[in-house]
Design a protein around this motif. Sequence first.
Motif, mmCIF file in Angstrom:
data_model
loop_
_atom_site.group_PDB
_atom_site.id
_atom_site.type_symbol
_atom_site.label_atom_id
_atom_site.label_comp_id
_atom_site.label_asym_id
_atom_site.label_seq_id
_atom_site.Cartn_x
_atom_site.Cartn_y
_atom_site.Cartn_z
ATOM 1 N N GLY A 1 -4.760 7.876 -5.368
ATOM 2 C CA GLY A 1 -6.035 7.720 -6.044
ATOM 3 C C GLY A 1 -7.071 7.003 -5.220
ATOM 4 N N ILE A 2 -7.947 6.287 -5.912
ATOM 5 C CA ILE A 2 -9.101 5.666 -5.273
ATOM 6 C C ILE A 2 -8.703 4.586 -4.280
ATOM 7 N N GLN A 3 -7.605 3.842 -4.569
ATOM 8 C CA GLN A 3 -7.183 2.795 -3.641
ATOM 9 C C GLN A 3 -6.755 3.384 -2.310
ATOM 10 N N ALA A 4 -6.000 4.490 -2.374
ATOM 11 C CA ALA A 4 -5.582 5.146 -1.136
ATOM 12 C C ALA A 4 -6.785 5.687 -0.372
ATOM 13 N N GLU A 5 -7.765 6.212 -1.089
ATOM 14 C CA GLU A 5 -8.964 6.732 -0.444
ATOM 15 C C GLU A 5 -9.746 5.621 0.249
ATOM 16 N N LEU B 1 20.071 -4.540 6.609
ATOM 17 C CA LEU B 1 18.679 -4.121 6.739
ATOM 18 C C LEU B 1 18.412 -2.914 5.851
ATOM 19 N N ASP B 2 17.226 -2.913 5.239
ATOM 20 C CA ASP B 2 16.826 -1.800 4.383
ATOM 21 C C ASP B 2 16.190 -0.727 5.262
ATOM 22 N N MET B 3 17.013 0.188 5.770
ATOM 23 C CA MET B 3 16.499 1.198 6.681
ATOM 24 C C MET B 3 15.609 2.207 5.966
ATOM 25 N N GLY B 4 15.803 2.370 4.658
ATOM 26 C CA GLY B 4 14.886 3.211 3.910
ATOM 27 C C GLY B 4 13.478 2.649 3.947
ATOM 28 N N LEU B 5 13.360 1.330 3.798
ATOM 29 C CA LEU B 5 12.052 0.686 3.903
ATOM 30 C C LEU B 5 11.502 0.813 5.309
ATOM 31 N N VAL B 6 12.354 0.633 6.311
ATOM 32 C CA VAL B 6 11.896 0.776 7.697
ATOM 33 C C VAL B 6 11.311 2.171 7.916
ATOM 34 N N ASP B 7 11.971 3.183 7.379
ATOM 35 C CA ASP B 7 11.467 4.549 7.529
ATOM 36 C C ASP B 7 10.135 4.730 6.810
ATOM 37 N N GLN B 8 9.994 4.147 5.610
ATOM 38 C CA GLN B 8 8.714 4.217 4.889
ATOM 39 C C GLN B 8 7.613 3.545 5.698
ATOM 40 N N VAL B 9 7.933 2.382 6.262
ATOM 41 C CA VAL B 9 6.954 1.665 7.076
ATOM 42 C C VAL B 9 6.562 2.518 8.282
ATOM 43 N N GLY B 10 7.552 3.145 8.921
ATOM 44 C CA GLY B 10 7.255 3.980 10.076
ATOM 45 C C GLY B 10 6.276 5.094 9.741
ATOM 46 N N PHE C 1 4.090 5.042 7.322
ATOM 47 C CA PHE C 1 2.805 4.406 7.046
ATOM 48 C C PHE C 1 2.088 4.065 8.360
ATOM 49 N N LEU C 2 2.836 3.539 9.324
ATOM 50 C CA LEU C 2 2.239 3.197 10.619
ATOM 51 C C LEU C 2 1.647 4.428 11.291
ATOM 52 N N TRP D 1 0.801 -1.221 0.000
ATOM 53 C CA TRP D 1 0.000 0.000 0.000
ATOM 54 C C TRP D 1 0.836 1.273 0.000
ATOM 55 N N ILE D 2 2.097 1.193 0.421
ATOM 56 C CA ILE D 2 2.956 2.381 0.452
ATOM 57 C C ILE D 2 3.064 2.970 -0.950
ATOM 58 N N GLY D 3 2.846 4.263 -1.048
ATOM 59 C CA GLY D 3 3.008 4.948 -2.328
ATOM 60 C C GLY D 3 1.780 4.927 -3.209
ATOM 61 N N LEU D 4 0.741 4.192 -2.824
ATOM 62 C CA LEU D 4 -0.473 4.180 -3.639
ATOM 63 C C LEU D 4 -1.232 5.498 -3.476
#
Length: 268
Positions: free
Chosen positions: A34-38, A64-73, A75-76, A29-32
Amino acid sequence: MGLRRALLDDLEHAPAGDINFLECAPENWIGLGGIQAERLQALAARYPVTCHGLSLSLGGSAPLDMGLVDQVGRFLRQHRAVLYSEHLSYCSDDGHLYDLLPLPFTEEAVRHTADRISQVQDRLGRRIAVENVSTYLTPHAAMSELDFTRAVLAEADCDLLLDINNVYVNGSNHGFDASAYIAGLPAERVVCMHVAGHLDAGDALKIDTHGSPVIDPVWALLREACARFGPRPTLLERDFNIPPYAELRQELHQVRRILDLSARPVAA
């Protein structure tokens, strides 16, 4: 219930009382926009959301992919996720392997995996839960799966997402007592549970698919877990071969019955 795009229509129209929370994989779902995000935003406003990651490769050897960890953070925080979990496995080396692969049950793997979990918790500023995964071979076992799981939880000071179906599958595939596994887990670490269906691929092999109904022995193990730990938030996983919502609703109600019964005081 798992927040799958194939289930969006059903989840949006689910009767009140069917669902207590939704679980989504942030990577999907990260980065989506439009309608899906809504639609995600609307469901997150209606239900508490938990997040279950797919890609951190907590037991892997690649950094570890800390860039992904930051994106997840982010999103959370955006969706006010009440829980974040990942898998007690690895899924990347020189690139993504697109599977959840088994870890060796060794002291070295305990220390390595626990250190990576601690790094993720420190980066996110919150505790996470790790899920026991289904496996079909063990690279090396200097200890049991139960002892390995307990050791990682203690070393990393993290929580456990207890997948009941995975306990059943692994007990069958590797010849251990699934009930004894559940009885040996530290109750204070178990923050939520999963139930799902699996595929019987022969007398000696069961494959975790999330593509069929939950079977009676898995329901029985859920009852045992609830008796041991008390009721915990429990997710019904269904990722493909998705039936009409009325059938899923029956399974959701079965989950609720088991949790409700475990919460009732025992009569004198």
